[in-house]
Design an enzyme around this catalytic site. Structure first.
Site, PDB file in Angstrom:
ATOM      1  N   ARG A  24      49.818 129.110  76.068  1.00  0.00           N
ATOM      2  CA  ARG A  24      49.464 127.709  75.814  1.00  0.00           C
ATOM      3  C   ARG A  24      48.417 127.641  74.703  1.00  0.00           C
ATOM      4  O   ARG A  24      48.443 126.732  73.869  1.00  0.00           O
ATOM      5  CB  ARG A  24      48.955 127.018  77.094  1.00  0.00           C
ATOM      6  N   VAL A  88      42.023 123.217  79.606  1.00  0.00           N
ATOM      7  CA  VAL A  88      43.272 122.442  79.556  1.00  0.00           C
ATOM      8  C   VAL A  88      44.266 123.172  80.450  1.00  0.00           C
ATOM      9  O   VAL A  88      44.878 124.155  80.037  1.00  0.00           O
ATOM     10  CB  VAL A  88      43.796 122.258  78.109  1.00  0.00           C
ATOM     11  N   GLY A  89      44.390 122.700  81.682  1.00  0.00           N
ATOM     12  CA  GLY A  89      45.125 123.464  82.676  1.00  0.00           C
ATOM     13  C   GLY A  89      46.196 122.661  83.385  1.00  0.00           C
ATOM     14  O   GLY A  89      46.332 121.448  83.205  1.00  0.00           O
ATOM     15  N   THR A  90      46.962 123.372  84.204  1.00  0.00           N
ATOM     16  CA  THR A  90      47.938 122.707  85.063  1.00  0.00           C
ATOM     17  C   THR A  90      47.394 122.671  86.494  1.00  0.00           C
ATOM     18  O   THR A  90      46.502 123.453  86.851  1.00  0.00           O
ATOM     19  CB  THR A  90      49.297 123.439  85.043  1.00  0.00           C
ATOM     20  N   GLU A 179      43.933 123.455  91.522  1.00  0.00           N
ATOM     21  CA  GLU A 179      44.105 124.466  90.467  1.00  0.00           C
ATOM     22  C   GLU A 179      43.207 125.641  90.826  1.00  0.00           C
ATOM     23  O   GLU A 179      42.868 125.796  91.997  1.00  0.00           O
ATOM     24  CB  GLU A 179      43.859 123.877  89.067  1.00  0.00           C
ATOM     25  N   MET A 180      42.805 126.482  89.866  1.00  0.00           N
ATOM     26  CA  MET A 180      42.158 127.736  90.273  1.00  0.00           C
ATOM     27  C   MET A 180      40.924 128.140  89.464  1.00  0.00           C
ATOM     28  O   MET A 180      40.463 129.272  89.595  1.00  0.00           O
ATOM     29  CB  MET A 180      43.188 128.886  90.224  1.00  0.00           C
ATOM     30  N   GLU A 181      40.392 127.249  88.633  1.00  0.00           N
ATOM     31  CA  GLU A 181      39.289 127.688  87.760  1.00  0.00           C
ATOM     32  C   GLU A 181      38.096 126.746  87.647  1.00  0.00           C
ATOM     33  O   GLU A 181      36.976 127.204  87.345  1.00  0.00           O
ATOM     34  CB  GLU A 181      39.803 127.928  86.323  1.00  0.00           C
ATOM     35  N   ASP A 204      53.171 120.269  89.264  1.00  0.00           N
ATOM     36  CA  ASP A 204      53.989 120.223  90.472  1.00  0.00           C
ATOM     37  C   ASP A 204      53.265 119.340  91.479  1.00  0.00           C
ATOM     38  O   ASP A 204      52.068 119.089  91.332  1.00  0.00           O
ATOM     39  CB  ASP A 204      54.222 121.625  91.048  1.00  0.00           C
TER      40      ASP A 204
HETATM   41  O1  LIG Z   1      47.979 126.431  83.829  1.00  0.00           O
HETATM   42  P1  LIG Z   1      46.667 127.129  84.061  1.00  0.00           P
HETATM   43  O2  LIG Z   1      45.635 126.677  83.088  1.00  0.00           O
HETATM   44  O3  LIG Z   1      46.780 128.626  84.132  1.00  0.00           O
HETATM   45  O4  LIG Z   1      46.157 126.630  85.506  1.00  0.00           O
HETATM   46  C1  LIG Z   1      46.843 126.742  86.736  1.00  0.00           C
HETATM   47  O5  LIG Z   1      47.978 127.582  86.688  1.00  0.00           O
HETATM   48  C2  LIG Z   1      47.691 128.867  87.268  1.00  0.00           C
HETATM   49  C3  LIG Z   1      48.548 129.067  88.496  1.00  0.00           C
HETATM   50  O6  LIG Z   1      49.883 129.013  88.176  1.00  0.00           O
HETATM   51  C4  LIG Z   1      46.209 128.831  87.618  1.00  0.00           C
HETATM   52  O7  LIG Z   1      45.469 129.374  86.550  1.00  0.00           O
HETATM   53  C5  LIG Z   1      45.977 127.367  87.806  1.00  0.00           C
HETATM   54  O8  LIG Z   1      44.656 126.921  87.718  1.00  0.00           O
HETATM   55  O1  LIG Z   2      46.820 126.386  91.005  1.00  0.00           O
HETATM   56  C1  LIG Z   2      47.809 125.673  90.912  1.00  0.00           C
HETATM   57  C2  LIG Z   2      48.311 125.232  89.671  1.00  0.00           C
HETATM   58  C3  LIG Z   2      49.411 124.452  89.623  1.00  0.00           C
HETATM   59  N1  LIG Z   2      50.026 124.126  90.780  1.00  0.00           N
HETATM   60  C4  LIG Z   2      49.554 124.545  91.968  1.00  0.00           C
HETATM   61  O2  LIG Z   2      50.128 124.232  92.994  1.00  0.00           O
HETATM   62  N2  LIG Z   2      48.462 125.299  92.003  1.00  0.00           N
END
Ligand SMILES: O=P(O)(O)O[C@H]1O[C@H](CO)[C@@H](O)[C@H]1O
Ligand SMILES: O=c1cc[nH]c(=O)[nH]1
Length: 235
Positions: A24, A88-90, A179-181, A204
């Site tokens: 990305r 800039v994440g998902t 998300e995760m960060e 999603d």
């Molecule tokens: O699309 P990114 O920025 O990686 O963010 C989301 O996607 C990842 C998980 O698929 C995790 O890093 C989550 O935080």
């Molecule tokens: O951490 C994430 C990122 C995108 N979608 C999720 O369900 N979890």
């Protein structure tokens, strides 16, 4: 150079967009920036610097999860003097009305990560918050660009796959997405007095079970990219 970023002093702009996915980062550099140079390929965690509307901007992959993001955010700040970081994440929607592609501004990031306790001990539940200045600017830029956004709390999970987190309860308390960060990013911003923000796109929805494929996650969420860049170039 730093341990994980093979750049020279001055190669990285004071404002950095930080996607989890290095592809990305490549997509943003190739499709939105002018005069681009690549400053990092270490571990394939690509980093680029270019200009957007005449202003220098860098874009750096962070990898997935707070531990990986923390390495890149810390080195960007400590070794390269970065002043503003915009993730800039998902994210996975927790509210049923969220559609794939909806853009979220994370005002704060709740988390199950141990990073807060490791920093403050058991007695304090620190609230990781986005920079008010960046949040206001992003909100204003979204209006100017006619990009609808929702602002609120999100959940930064330590695990993508887990059966323990009560998503329904988080949603009841207004948490928009997972998300995760972001909690790690906001913690580092607070520690080093650097502005941080997370702009997220719903990839999603955990309630409706709709989802975007990998190619979409890499390239399709361009409202978020335009909004982050518009926010980044305001000095
Ligand atoms: O699309 P990114 O920025 O990686 O963010 C989301 O996607 C990842 C998980 O698929 C995790 O890093 C989550 O935080
Ligand atoms: O951490 C994430 C990122 C995108 N979608 C999720 O369900 N979890």
């Amino acid at each position: 150079m730093s341990t994980h970023i093979d750049a020279k002093q001055g190669d990285i702009a004071e404002v950095v967009l930080l996607p989890g996915d290095p592809l990305r980062a490549k997509f943003i550099a190739e499709n939105f920036l002018a005069n681009v140079t690549q400053y990092n390929t270490v571990r394939n965690m690509f980093g680029y610097t270019g200009t957007y509307q005449g202003v220098r901007v860098s874009v750096q992959g962070s990898g997935m999860g707070i531990p990986s993001l923390s390495i890149y955010a810390t080195e960007l700040i400590q070794d390269f003097g970065v002043k503003k970081i915009i993730r800039v994440g998902t994210a996975g929607g927790l509210l049923p009305e969220l559609e794939i592609g909806d853009v979220l501004l994370a005002e704060g990031a709740s988390t199950d990560s141990n990073v807060l306790q490791a920093t403050f001990g058991q007695a304090i539940s620190f609230a990781p918050l986005a920079s008010f200045e960046l949040l206001c600017q992003a909100h204003q830029s979204a209006k100017q660009l006619d990009i609808p956004v929702r602002v609120g709390n999100i959940f930064a999970a330590d695990r993508f796959y887990n059966d323990e987190i009560d998503n329904h309860k988080l949603a009841q308390y207004g948490v928009m997405a997972v998300e995760m960060e972001s909690a790690g990013l906001f913690l580092i911003g607070a520690k080093y007095h650097v502005q941080t923000l997370s702009i997220l796109t719903v990839s999603d929805n955990l309630v409706t079970q709709k989802y975007a494929d990998a190619k979409m996650r890499e390239t399709a969420f361009q409202d978020m990219m335009r909004l982050a860049l518009a926010t980044a170039v305001v000095v």
